[in-house]
Design a protein around this motif. Structure first.
Motif, PDB file in Angstrom:
ATOM      1  N   ALA A 103       0.831  -1.210   0.000  1.00 14.35           N
ATOM      2  CA  ALA A 103       0.000   0.000   0.000  1.00 14.35           C
ATOM      3  C   ALA A 103       0.863   1.257   0.000  1.00 14.35           C
ATOM      4  O   ALA A 103       0.563   2.244  -0.695  1.00 14.35           O
ATOM      5  CB  ALA A 103      -0.923  -0.011   1.217  1.00 14.35           C
ATOM      6  N   GLN A 104       1.942   1.217   0.751  1.00 17.77           N
ATOM      7  CA  GLN A 104       2.856   2.368   0.776  1.00 17.77           C
ATOM      8  C   GLN A 104       3.504   2.585  -0.585  1.00 17.77           C
ATOM      9  O   GLN A 104       3.635   3.728  -1.051  1.00 17.77           O
ATOM     10  CB  GLN A 104       3.930   2.148   1.845  1.00 17.77           C
ATOM     11  CG  GLN A 104       4.934   3.286   1.954  1.00 17.77           C
ATOM     12  CD  GLN A 104       6.031   2.992   2.966  1.00 17.77           C
ATOM     13  OE1 GLN A 104       5.920   2.085   3.781  1.00 17.77           O
ATOM     14  NE2 GLN A 104       7.109   3.769   2.904  1.00 17.77           N
ATOM     15  N   LEU A 105       3.905   1.492  -1.246  1.00 17.38           N
ATOM     16  CA  LEU A 105       4.534   1.612  -2.565  1.00 17.38           C
ATOM     17  C   LEU A 105       3.554   2.178  -3.596  1.00 17.38           C
ATOM     18  O   LEU A 105       3.923   3.011  -4.425  1.00 17.38           O
ATOM     19  CB  LEU A 105       5.062   0.250  -3.018  1.00 17.38           C
ATOM     20  CG  LEU A 105       6.293  -0.278  -2.277  1.00 17.38           C
ATOM     21  CD1 LEU A 105       6.581  -1.722  -2.683  1.00 17.38           C
ATOM     22  CD2 LEU A 105       7.508   0.592  -2.568  1.00 17.38           C
ATOM     23  N   ARG A 106       2.296   1.744  -3.549  1.00 13.95           N
ATOM     24  CA  ARG A 106       1.294   2.270  -4.489  1.00 13.95           C
ATOM     25  C   ARG A 106       1.083   3.770  -4.281  1.00 13.95           C
ATOM     26  O   ARG A 106       0.940   4.531  -5.249  1.00 13.95           O
ATOM     27  CB  ARG A 106      -0.015   1.515  -4.309  1.00 13.95           C
ATOM     28  CG  ARG A 106       0.028   0.060  -4.760  1.00 13.95           C
ATOM     29  CD  ARG A 106      -1.355  -0.563  -4.782  1.00 13.95           C
ATOM     30  NE  ARG A 106      -1.270  -1.984  -5.120  1.00 13.95           N
ATOM     31  CZ  ARG A 106      -1.277  -2.960  -4.209  1.00 13.95           C
ATOM     32  NH1 ARG A 106      -1.363  -2.651  -2.916  1.00 13.95           N
ATOM     33  NH2 ARG A 106      -1.181  -4.214  -4.586  1.00 13.95           N
ATOM     34  N   GLN A 107       1.080   4.181  -3.026  1.00 14.64           N
ATOM     35  CA  GLN A 107       0.912   5.605  -2.732  1.00 14.64           C
ATOM     36  C   GLN A 107       2.097   6.413  -3.250  1.00 14.64           C
ATOM     37  O   GLN A 107       1.928   7.494  -3.844  1.00 14.64           O
ATOM     38  CB  GLN A 107       0.759   5.805  -1.220  1.00 14.64           C
ATOM     39  CG  GLN A 107       0.535   7.264  -0.817  1.00 14.64           C
ATOM     40  CD  GLN A 107       0.394   7.420   0.685  1.00 14.64           C
ATOM     41  OE1 GLN A 107       0.321   6.447   1.419  1.00 14.64           O
ATOM     42  NE2 GLN A 107       0.368   8.662   1.142  1.00 14.64           N
ATOM     43  N   GLU A 108       3.306   5.881  -3.078  1.00 14.27           N
ATOM     44  CA  GLU A 108       4.498   6.586  -3.561  1.00 14.27           C
ATOM     45  C   GLU A 108       4.515   6.656  -5.089  1.00 14.27           C
ATOM     46  O   GLU A 108       4.964   7.656  -5.666  1.00 14.27           O
ATOM     47  CB  GLU A 108       5.757   5.893  -3.033  1.00 14.27           C
ATOM     48  CG  GLU A 108       5.955   6.042  -1.528  1.00 14.27           C
ATOM     49  CD  GLU A 108       7.242   5.390  -1.062  1.00 14.27           C
ATOM     50  OE1 GLU A 108       8.022   4.940  -1.935  1.00 14.27           O
ATOM     51  OE2 GLU A 108       7.473   5.333   0.156  1.00 14.27           O
TER      52      GLU A 108
ATOM     53  N   ALA B 121       4.137   9.970  -9.853  1.00 13.61           N
ATOM     54  CA  ALA B 121       3.490  10.192 -11.155  1.00 13.61           C
ATOM     55  C   ALA B 121       2.924  11.604 -11.238  1.00 13.61           C
ATOM     56  O   ALA B 121       2.969  12.248 -12.301  1.00 13.61           O
ATOM     57  CB  ALA B 121       2.390   9.159 -11.368  1.00 13.61           C
ATOM     58  N   ALA B 122       2.386  12.105 -10.106  1.00  9.16           N
ATOM     59  CA  ALA B 122       1.852  13.469 -10.085  1.00  9.16           C
ATOM     60  C   ALA B 122       2.954  14.494 -10.309  1.00  9.16           C
ATOM     61  O   ALA B 122       2.720  15.567 -10.874  1.00  9.16           O
ATOM     62  CB  ALA B 122       1.148  13.729  -8.757  1.00  9.16           C
TER      63      ALA B 122
ATOM     64  N   LEU C 242       9.848   2.039  -8.457  1.00  8.48           N
ATOM     65  CA  LEU C 242       8.880   1.636  -7.444  1.00  8.48           C
ATOM     66  C   LEU C 242       7.940   0.554  -7.978  1.00  8.48           C
ATOM     67  O   LEU C 242       7.556  -0.374  -7.248  1.00  8.48           O
ATOM     68  CB  LEU C 242       8.067   2.848  -6.982  1.00  8.48           C
ATOM     69  CG  LEU C 242       8.837   3.917  -6.204  1.00  8.48           C
ATOM     70  CD1 LEU C 242       7.990   5.165  -6.008  1.00  8.48           C
ATOM     71  CD2 LEU C 242       9.297   3.380  -4.859  1.00  8.48           C
ATOM     72  N   ARG C 243       7.569   0.663  -9.280  1.00  9.44           N
ATOM     73  CA  ARG C 243       6.705  -0.342  -9.888  1.00  9.44           C
ATOM     74  C   ARG C 243       7.380  -1.709  -9.893  1.00  9.44           C
ATOM     75  O   ARG C 243       6.764  -2.737  -9.582  1.00  9.44           O
ATOM     76  CB  ARG C 243       6.360   0.082 -11.318  1.00  9.44           C
ATOM     77  CG  ARG C 243       5.472  -0.904 -12.077  1.00  9.44           C
ATOM     78  CD  ARG C 243       5.695  -0.760 -13.570  1.00  9.44           C
ATOM     79  NE  ARG C 243       7.081  -1.016 -13.920  1.00  9.44           N
ATOM     80  CZ  ARG C 243       7.666  -0.598 -15.051  1.00  9.44           C
ATOM     81  NH1 ARG C 243       6.988   0.115 -15.924  1.00  9.44           N
ATOM     82  NH2 ARG C 243       8.941  -0.898 -15.310  1.00  9.44           N
TER      83      ARG C 243
END
Length: 650
Positions: free
Chosen positions: A261-266, A271-272, A282-283
């Motif tokens: 979950a932390q990696l998806r948030q990062e 990306a922003a 990170l992916r």
């Protein structure tokens, strides 16, 4: 621990294993118990009295003066060895119960019959007594306390969080480590290496051992093969590297869902910011993590961390298998198997409490819930201690139905299966016992040499002369008892005189303290040294008849020739010489005793020559200016800077 030390241990155990034959299952382990002594705290069958009715007069006086407060007690035998450590909320009632109660079990009566003295340490609370008891058990390894069989030191993974840029390393004990430990990994040694390699690929923590006090100009090979982010060069900031370490800690703790979950948030944040290169890194980490996560078995629909603990006993209740199943975020994280030796007829609840105390003191932070079949003794005290260790509430639970009950039953079945496998196959401890028994018979010793000391001399034409003392207890190296000696007052090569000096210095310490203890003269005791205060059962000197004669003369001079066995081991044909015997003894090359004594001698040689090389290396760099009184390092540096060569200085 150096690679040579690990290799020496591995070779020794491997040789013992190769020369072994598979044992048949012992039907009655109760009868075999006295033949399984612990190192330094050995109780043989011959030492076992028939009754404990007659209490030593000295003990009667001490029992009357016991305080009624919490504390720890240490039972000692006639050789001043610690044979049992216990704790109590009231020392007076607990210690006196051993000597006045008529309801003691057979094994407890055996233990009490060997007690000739006891020490007490008073504390303020029962919690302090629990912590101190655990420390003393690990320090003294008493014979009658529950201890791990085979003396294994299980591997851990340690994050060196005390360093500015932490790294991940494999260690064998977490008792004196300052970092964050994960483990123990009680399975194959390759499992911990694979885990370390996986963490290295995922989170790219630095693998080097450099202190990183100064910034490097360019990174090393690990950066170029994508296994390190090169904090040594400043390619990654301290904050970014700390994030890498935190992610690695979550992964090792089994919190993969939170990490994902932390990696998806990062990824979304990067990306922003249109930082697509960082998004790709990170992916890749997230994909690798998800692949690993899919391989884990889902046991519970829960995100809690839980441990399931079960014990299984053999028929005589002298051997116990303990299994710990680790469930993290509902997924089975791993299982650890241990074999314990049970010395006293305790209840299951007491054995469970002892194991939990020992396991979590070495394993580190406990989970929020520990599932057990029965409540351990001192449940409330243990929960308080574990909660303080975890810095959150920890509780015990006895599942009665549902998924948790099924997991606990599976843990019990695994414990029974593991115990059965252990009883059918000889352990490393049993192989070492066979080696010691073979050596006892070959050298015609009065008893099994549980503590053996080997001495070797190393020098170059009398220069940088040193001696080594290596200790094996129960057939295993006891490295904390190794000692080094600098030879004094000798500039000529004379191995016999050097061996005499080393042995006289070592054994004089033992004799002096023994006399002072007998006279109750504690003020004149020499500096406490656990190794030098221990009496060896067998001394082996590296050499032939000359070294043996020098050693025999020292033993006779100090009056120890009747109580300590002596032997010399010559290198050429591995001949063993004994005092008063004209012919040498040749052990069979495929025997366990041969492998044991050569391992001991090689270890003494390695220890001596390593110390000699260190001294010689320092001596080569020694400056004659340092011998001038009043001339310190700063002035020596100034002189070397000002004068270009020795001729100008003269």
């Amino acid at each position: 621990m150096s690679r040579n030390k690990r290799r020496a241990d591995a070779v020794g155990d491997a040789l013992l294993a190769i020369s072994s034959v598979k044992k048949t299952k012992v039907e009655n382990k109760e009868e075999a118990l006295p033949k399984l002594p612990r190192p330094q705290n050995v109780i043989t069958e011959e030492e076992r009295p028939d009754s404990v009715e007659n209490i030593h007069p000295f003990l009667k006086e001490k029992l009357e003066t016991l305080p009624s407060c919490p504390g720890v007690y240490l039972m000692r035998d006639e050789r001043h060895r610690v044979i049992y450590v216990g704790k109590s909320a009231c020392l007076k009632n607990r210690v006196r119960s051993y000597f006045h109660s008529k309801n003691l079990t057979e094994k407890t009566r055996w233990m009490v019959s060997l007690v000739r003295n006891f020490d007490i340490i008073t504390v303020n609370t029962e919690m302090e007594a629990l912590i101190l008891e655990n420390v003393l058990i690990k320090k003294h390894r008493p014979y009658f306390n529950i201890l791990f069989r085979d003396d294994k030191s299980y591997p851990y993974l340690e994050l060196t969080t005390f360093e500015k840029y932490p790294r991940l390393r494999i260690v064998r004990s977490n008792g004196k480590l300052r970092g964050t430990c994960f483990g123990p990994y009680a399975g194959e040694a390759m499992s911990v290496k694979r885990t370390k390699s996986t963490v290295q690929k995922l989170f790219k923590l630095r693998p080097c051992q450099e202190k990183l006090d100064k910034k490097r100009e360019r990174p090393c090979l690990y950066y170029h093969i994508n296994l390190c982010t090169a904090p040594c060069t400043g390619y990654v900031s301290a904050q970014e590297y700390t994030s890498q370490v935190e992610k690695a800690a979550k992964f090792l703790s089994g919190h993969t869902s939170k990490l994902a979950a932390q990696l998806r948030q990062e990824i979304a944040e990067q990306a922003a910011l249109l930082n697509y290169e960082e998004c790709a890194k990170l992916r890749d980490t997230l994909q690798s993590l998800e692949i690993l996560d899919q391989k884990q078995q889902i046991l519970l629909q829960s995100d809690l961390d839980e441990d399931y603990i079960s014990l299984a006993y053999d028929q005589g209740r002298s051997i116990c298998a303990a299994v710990v199943r680790q469930v993290r975020e509902g997924k089975l994280q791993g299982q650890q198997n241990f074999v314990l030796e049970v010395r006293l007829d305790n209840q299951h609840e007491a054995d469970l409490a002892d194991f939990i105390q020992r396991y979590y003191s070495e394993n580190g932070r406990p989970p929020a819930l520990i599932a057990v079949e029965t409540e351990p003794s001192n449940k409330e005290l243990l929960q308080t201690w574990l909660s303080e260790m975890a810095k959150r509430k920890v509780k015990f639970e006895q599942p009665q139905r549902g998924e948790k009950k099924q997991i606990l039953l599976g843990t019990k079945e695994n414990a029974k299966r593991f115990l059965d496998d252990e009883l059918h196959a000889p352990s490393q401890r049993e192989l070492r016992q066979e080696a010691l028994s073979e050596l006892k018979d070959a050298l015609n010793l009065p008893h099994t040499p549980w503590r053996m000391e080997c001495y070797d001399i190393s020098n170059i034409q009398g220069k940088f002369s040193v001696g080594s003392m290596v200790v094996f207890e129960h057939g295993l190296p006891h490295r904390s008892h190794y000692r080094k000696f600098k030879i004094k007052g000798m500039d000529e090569p004379n191995d016999f005189a050097m061996m005499s000096q080393v042995l006289e210095r070592r054994l004089s310490h033992l004799c002096q303290n023994k006399r002072n203890l007998q006279d109750n003269n504690t003020d004149n005791l020499a500096k406490e040294d656990v190794s030098l205060d221990s009496t060896p059962d067998l001394i082996i000197v590296d050499g032939g008849l000359g070294q043996l004669g020098a050693a025999q003369a020292i033993l006779e001079k100090l009056g120890l020739d009747k109580s300590i066995a002596l032997a010399g081991l010559a290198k050429r044909q591995e001949e063993i010489f004994l005092p008063g015997r004209q012919t040498s003894i040749l052990l069979p090359l495929n025997s366990k005793a041969y492998n044991l004594v050569t391992h001991l001698r090689n270890e003494a040689h390695r220890f001596a020559i390593t110390f000699h090389r260190n001294l010689r290396g320092k001596g080569m760099l020694h400056s004659v200016l340092a011998d001038i009184p009043g001339l310190g390092p700063k002035y020596i540096k100034l002189l070397r800077t000002h004068f270009t060569d020795l001729a100008a200085l003269n």
